[in-house]
Write a protein that holds these residues in place. Structure first.
Motif, PDB file in Angstrom:
ATOM      1  N   TYR A 158       0.817  -1.216   0.000  1.00 47.25           N
ATOM      2  CA  TYR A 158       0.000   0.000   0.000  1.00 47.25           C
ATOM      3  C   TYR A 158       0.851   1.266   0.000  1.00 47.25           C
ATOM      4  O   TYR A 158       0.763   2.061  -0.927  1.00 47.25           O
ATOM      5  N   CYS A 159       1.688   1.474   1.020  1.00 46.46           N
ATOM      6  CA  CYS A 159       2.507   2.692   1.072  1.00 46.46           C
ATOM      7  C   CYS A 159       3.928   2.414   0.593  1.00 46.46           C
ATOM      8  O   CYS A 159       4.564   1.469   1.073  1.00 46.46           O
ATOM      9  N   PRO A 160       4.465   3.211  -0.341  1.00 44.74           N
ATOM     10  CA  PRO A 160       5.856   3.019  -0.792  1.00 44.74           C
ATOM     11  C   PRO A 160       6.841   3.226   0.352  1.00 44.74           C
ATOM     12  O   PRO A 160       6.685   4.137   1.158  1.00 44.74           O
ATOM     13  N   LEU A 161       7.861   2.376   0.397  1.00 50.98           N
ATOM     14  CA  LEU A 161       8.871   2.449   1.446  1.00 50.98           C
ATOM     15  C   LEU A 161      10.268   2.407   0.843  1.00 50.98           C
ATOM     16  O   LEU A 161      10.494   1.755  -0.179  1.00 50.98           O
ATOM     17  N   SER A 162      11.212   3.078   1.480  1.00 53.30           N
ATOM     18  CA  SER A 162      12.608   3.053   1.050  1.00 53.30           C
ATOM     19  C   SER A 162      13.279   1.759   1.497  1.00 53.30           C
ATOM     20  O   SER A 162      12.749   1.028   2.362  1.00 53.30           O
ATOM     21  N   ASP A 163      14.451   1.485   0.934  1.00 52.48           N
ATOM     22  CA  ASP A 163      15.216   0.318   1.359  1.00 52.48           C
ATOM     23  C   ASP A 163      15.535   0.391   2.852  1.00 52.48           C
ATOM     24  O   ASP A 163      15.538  -0.636   3.541  1.00 52.48           O
ATOM     25  N   CYS A 187       2.804  -6.613  -6.165  1.00 49.73           N
ATOM     26  CA  CYS A 187       1.811  -6.472  -5.101  1.00 49.73           C
ATOM     27  C   CYS A 187       2.306  -5.732  -3.868  1.00 49.73           C
ATOM     28  O   CYS A 187       1.499  -5.342  -3.016  1.00 49.73           O
ATOM     29  N   ALA A 188       3.618  -5.576  -3.720  1.00 49.62           N
ATOM     30  CA  ALA A 188       4.173  -5.000  -2.491  1.00 49.62           C
ATOM     31  C   ALA A 188       5.453  -4.245  -2.823  1.00 49.62           C
ATOM     32  O   ALA A 188       5.941  -4.281  -3.955  1.00 49.62           O
ATOM     33  N   ASN A 189       6.000  -3.571  -1.818  1.00 50.51           N
ATOM     34  CA  ASN A 189       7.269  -2.873  -2.010  1.00 50.51           C
ATOM     35  C   ASN A 189       8.341  -3.842  -2.510  1.00 50.51           C
ATOM     36  O   ASN A 189       8.479  -4.941  -1.961  1.00 50.51           O
ATOM     37  N   PRO A 190       9.099  -3.473  -3.541  1.00 44.68           N
ATOM     38  CA  PRO A 190      10.104  -4.390  -4.091  1.00 44.68           C
ATOM     39  C   PRO A 190      11.308  -4.515  -3.170  1.00 44.68           C
ATOM     40  O   PRO A 190      11.673  -3.578  -2.458  1.00 44.68           O
ATOM     41  N   LEU A 191      11.932  -5.706  -3.207  1.00 44.95           N
ATOM     42  CA  LEU A 191      13.165  -5.953  -2.461  1.00 44.95           C
ATOM     43  C   LEU A 191      14.327  -5.924  -3.450  1.00 44.95           C
ATOM     44  O   LEU A 191      14.411  -6.771  -4.334  1.00 44.95           O
ATOM     45  N   SER A 192      15.221  -4.975  -3.291  1.00 43.52           N
ATOM     46  CA  SER A 192      16.379  -4.871  -4.182  1.00 43.52           C
ATOM     47  C   SER A 192      17.411  -5.936  -3.837  1.00 43.52           C
ATOM     48  O   SER A 192      17.421  -6.488  -2.726  1.00 43.52           O
ATOM     49  N   VAL A 193      18.295  -6.212  -4.780  1.00 44.18           N
ATOM     50  CA  VAL A 193      19.360  -7.193  -4.552  1.00 44.18           C
ATOM     51  C   VAL A 193      20.230  -6.749  -3.381  1.00 44.18           C
ATOM     52  O   VAL A 193      20.580  -7.558  -2.507  1.00 44.18           O
ATOM     53  N   SER A 194      20.566  -5.469  -3.338  1.00 43.52           N
ATOM     54  CA  SER A 194      21.432  -4.969  -2.264  1.00 43.52           C
ATOM     55  C   SER A 194      20.764  -5.093  -0.901  1.00 43.52           C
ATOM     56  O   SER A 194      21.428  -5.401   0.105  1.00 43.52           O
ATOM     57  N   LEU A 195      19.450  -4.880  -0.839  1.00 42.09           N
ATOM     58  CA  LEU A 195      18.733  -5.016   0.433  1.00 42.09           C
ATOM     59  C   LEU A 195      18.685  -6.477   0.875  1.00 42.09           C
ATOM     60  O   LEU A 195      18.919  -6.789   2.049  1.00 42.09           O
ATOM     61  N   ILE A 196      18.386  -7.385  -0.059  1.00 44.68           N
ATOM     62  CA  ILE A 196      18.354  -8.808   0.268  1.00 44.68           C
ATOM     63  C   ILE A 196      19.719  -9.265   0.788  1.00 44.68           C
ATOM     64  O   ILE A 196      19.814  -9.974   1.800  1.00 44.68           O
ATOM     65  N   LYS A 197      20.780  -8.815   0.129  1.00 41.44           N
ATOM     66  CA  LYS A 197      22.134  -9.181   0.548  1.00 41.44           C
ATOM     67  C   LYS A 197      22.443  -8.639   1.940  1.00 41.44           C
ATOM     68  O   LYS A 197      22.998  -9.360   2.799  1.00 41.44           O
ATOM     69  N   ARG A 198      22.085  -7.393   2.181  1.00 43.80           N
ATOM     70  CA  ARG A 198      22.354  -6.790   3.498  1.00 43.80           C
ATOM     71  C   ARG A 198      21.632  -7.549   4.608  1.00 43.80           C
ATOM     72  O   ARG A 198      22.208  -7.828   5.669  1.00 43.80           O
ATOM     73  N   LEU A 199      20.379  -7.892   4.381  1.00 44.99           N
ATOM     74  CA  LEU A 199      19.611  -8.635   5.382  1.00 44.99           C
ATOM     75  C   LEU A 199      20.197 -10.026   5.613  1.00 44.99           C
ATOM     76  O   LEU A 199      20.311 -10.495   6.744  1.00 44.99           O
TER      77      LEU A 199
END
Length: 293
Positions: free
Chosen positions: A105-110, A136-148
């Motif tokens: 629903y609401c856009p969010l930053s990484d 359907c939802a805020n996208p998960l970037s490659v850099s965010l997935i890696k950081r997590l």
């Protein structure tokens, strides 16, 4: 955990109540077929149309019924605190993995997404599968997935429901280079083989609700390096995935296909979703008759 995981439909009666008898029958069918995991409260399970109480009840009932394969529960929400509570509940009932789509629903930053997932990872111990579904939802970037993945050992993998093999490639190369145990699954039937070839671990695919034998045959042939068979089953899945183009929603596509194949799930969706009519059902029936010979 690897191979073929099924994002389970939620069966409903005509009055929109949950059909627990059909749920038990369908889980039994999938376990007998030999799937490697069952995922309840998935997107395919219309989780956004369920109350929190119903989601907990389905998670508990699924835990009773799933006995021979990995058991996954979806705990996504727009509220970080609700995700934590649902994830703690899943952990308490003995779930193997939770699957968590980003807030919608609401856009969010990484940075906001990192904080969301880090709060969940720090408050729970259960292995978590991130769920990237940018349609359907805020996208998960490659850099965010890696950081997590690097910062939290209990973030165990990602489900990639994204029609970009380049994105999946980059996740596999970038994240697995840091975390060899990190699992990468496709959420799209037509990308199952692509993901395996690139070094991914399997798929969490909705068409396996009604045709698990095709997904399982592809996975087995790939493991055994019988590549003529692999190609044949990959082409079947590519054709089968066109079921989503025929229907007005993924839920309608899957439940109509299940009905056509004689499975016990009634063709009922919870509002606001609606089932397609006879014309669409006939077109899906023609598709299935061509592919599932």
């Amino acid at each position: 955990m690897r191979g073929v995981i099924v994002p389970l439909v939620t069966p409903f009666n005509e009055d929109y109540s949950i059909d627990f008898a059909a749920l038990e029958e369908h889980i039994g069918f999938l376990q007998k077929a030999g799937v490697h995991g069952i995922f309840i409260n998935a997107t395919t399970g219309e989780f956004t149309s369920l109350t929190s109480e119903e989601r907990r009840l389905l998670a508990e009932k699924g835990r009773e019924l799933v006995s021979s394969v990995f058991y996954l529960v979806g705990t996504a929400s727009t509220s970080t605190f609700e995700v934590i509570e649902l994830t703690k509940h899943a952990q308490d009932i003995g779930t193997d993995y939770v699957v968590i789509a980003p807030p919608y629903y609401c856009p969010l930053s990484d940075e906001a997404l990192f904080r969301h997932y880090s709060m969940i990872a720090e408050k729970t111990d259960i292995p978590m599968i991130l769920y990237n579904i940018p349609a359907c939802a805020n996208p998960l970037s490659v850099s965010l997935i890696k950081r997590l993945a690097v910062e939290y050992s209990n973030i165990a993998g990602v489900k990639e429901t994204i029609d970009s093999i380049n994105h999946v490639r980059d996740v596999i190369i970038e994240v697995k280079s840091e975390r060899k145990d990190f699992k990468v699954f496709t959420g799209l039937d037509q990308h199952f083989l692509n993901t395996l070839i690139l070094g991914g671990d399997g798929g969490i695919m909705a068409c396996a609700n009604f045709a698990p034998e095709i997904h399982l045959a592809l996975y087995k042939a790939f493991q055994e390096k019988r590549f003529e068979k692999v190609m044949m089953y990959a082409q079947k899945l590519a054709k089968l995935s066109r079921v989503y183009d025929i229907a007005s929603s993924f839920g309608s596509a899957i439940k109509l296909a299940m009905s056509i194949r004689g499975l016990s799930i009634k063709p009922v969706l919870r509002p606001p979703y609606i089932m397609d009519g006879e014309k669409v059902k006939e077109e899906i029936e023609r598709l299935l008759s061509r592919v599932l010979q």
